[in-house]
Design a protein around this motif. Structure first.
Motif, PDB file in Angstrom:
ATOM      1  N   SER A 127       4.635  -6.337  -4.754  1.00 16.01           N
ATOM      2  CA  SER A 127       3.476  -5.796  -4.051  1.00 16.01           C
ATOM      3  C   SER A 127       2.933  -6.865  -3.115  1.00 16.01           C
ATOM      4  N   GLU A 178       3.124  -9.541  -8.029  1.00 12.60           N
ATOM      5  CA  GLU A 178       1.973  -9.300  -7.178  1.00 12.60           C
ATOM      6  C   GLU A 178       1.684 -10.524  -6.317  1.00 12.60           C
ATOM      7  N   GLU A 190      -1.825 -12.356  -1.115  1.00 10.93           N
ATOM      8  CA  GLU A 190      -2.085 -12.060   0.292  1.00 10.93           C
ATOM      9  C   GLU A 190      -0.908 -11.312   0.893  1.00 10.93           C
ATOM     10  N   ASN A 191      -1.195 -10.496   1.879  1.00 15.15           N
ATOM     11  CA  ASN A 191      -0.156  -9.774   2.595  1.00 15.15           C
ATOM     12  C   ASN A 191       0.566 -10.727   3.538  1.00 15.15           C
ATOM     13  N   ASN A 240       0.817  -1.212   0.000  1.00 17.91           N
ATOM     14  CA  ASN A 240       0.000   0.000   0.000  1.00 17.91           C
ATOM     15  C   ASN A 240       0.853   1.266   0.000  1.00 17.91           C
ATOM     16  N   GLY A 290       0.417  -8.049  -1.393  1.00 23.07           N
ATOM     17  CA  GLY A 290      -1.017  -8.089  -1.149  1.00 23.07           C
ATOM     18  C   GLY A 290      -1.628  -6.713  -0.994  1.00 23.07           C
ATOM     19  N   SER A 291      -1.069  -5.719  -1.679  1.00 19.55           N
ATOM     20  CA  SER A 291      -1.569  -4.346  -1.552  1.00 19.55           C
ATOM     21  C   SER A 291      -3.031  -4.253  -1.970  1.00 19.55           C
ATOM     22  N   THR A 292      -3.778  -3.417  -1.264  1.00 23.02           N
ATOM     23  CA  THR A 292      -5.185  -3.200  -1.591  1.00 23.02           C
ATOM     24  C   THR A 292      -5.404  -1.863  -2.282  1.00 23.02           C
ATOM     25  N   ASP A 293      -4.335  -1.121  -2.528  1.00 21.62           N
ATOM     26  CA  ASP A 293      -4.418   0.126  -3.288  1.00 21.62           C
ATOM     27  C   ASP A 293      -3.810  -0.096  -4.666  1.00 21.62           C
ATOM     28  N   ASP A 294      -3.366   0.969  -5.329  1.00 27.17           N
ATOM     29  CA  ASP A 294      -2.848   0.875  -6.691  1.00 27.17           C
ATOM     30  C   ASP A 294      -1.333   0.708  -6.757  1.00 27.17           C
ATOM     31  N   THR A 295      -0.720   0.199  -5.688  1.00 31.48           N
ATOM     32  CA  THR A 295       0.741   0.058  -5.664  1.00 31.48           C
ATOM     33  C   THR A 295       1.269  -0.665  -6.902  1.00 31.48           C
TER      34      THR A 295
END
Length: 213
Positions: A40, A60, A63-64, A17, A42-47
């Motif tokens: 990335s 990608e 999961e985090n 994130n 598990g980012s939930t934004d636009d990373t």
């Protein structure tokens, strides 16, 4: 060392994130080397999208799983013999900082260099100087990093790396990175969420030795 003789170097950037800052870090890294890998976590934004648009190779993770797992994924995505690790939320970074960080490793003076902030801002300077061994800015041979026990098991891999430095008798030193800083968690997430995230981070970092006995 001439550019022609320069070995292949990859910059690896674990990110969770960090859509607001990762593109700037990628663009600076690409001025230093064309091989830039962002994992990335598990980012939930636009990373991931932002890093890819900036020109990075992006891995990608669904999961985090923590910075250690993301670092391992980034290392697996390159075969460069030398790597520079960077956090995705840096400010004030320049290609000269990366040259300064990697050169002692390239010339064989050090097995690992660890970047510490200097003059980038009171909060990040103070935190970095208080616990410099936890810095995420490092340069090393890729194969050395891959040999670190528990590297990908730890949410925060820096203590595992430090333990391996000591266990192997590796040569390492701190390298000052003038005017570089990080966007603090309290600013990114709001004060209370940021403070909570910081507390959990330090709890993980500072209990590594006890958990691994």
């Amino acid at each position: 060392m001439s550019d022609r003789a320069r070995p292949r170097i990859a910059v690896v950037i674990p990110a969770f994130n960090e859509a607001g800052t990762v593109a700037d870090v990628v663009r600076v890294a690409q001025q230093f080397t064309p091989e830039v890998v962002v994992a990335s976590d598990g980012s939930t934004d636009d990373t991931a999208a932002v890093a890819r648009a900036a020109g990075a190779t992006v891995v990608e993770l669904v999961e985090n799983g923590g910075k250690g797992r993301a670092l391992g994924a980034a290392l697996a995505a390159t075969e460069a013999p030398y790597v520079v690790m960077l956090d995705a939320d840096l400010t004030g970074l320049t290609p000269a900082h990366l040259e300064r960080l990697v050169q002692p490793v390239l010339d064989g003076t050090l097995d690992m260099s660890i970047g510490v902030f200097e003059g980038g801002g009171f909060v990040t300077d103070w935190g970095n100087k208080l616990t410099p061994h936890l810095s995420g800015q490092r340069a090393a041979r890729r194969e050395w990093l891959l040999a670190v026990p528990h590297l990908t098991d730890e949410r925060w891999p820096e203590p595992a790396i430090t333990a391996h430095l000591k266990a192997t008798g590796a040569r390492w030193d701190y390298i000052e990175l003038p005017s570089v800083a990080q966007v603090v968690k309290e600013k990114k997430r709001g004060f209370w969420k940021g403070a909570g995230a910081r507390t959990r981070m330090y709890a993980q970092l500072l209990t590594y030795r006890a958990r691994r006995k």
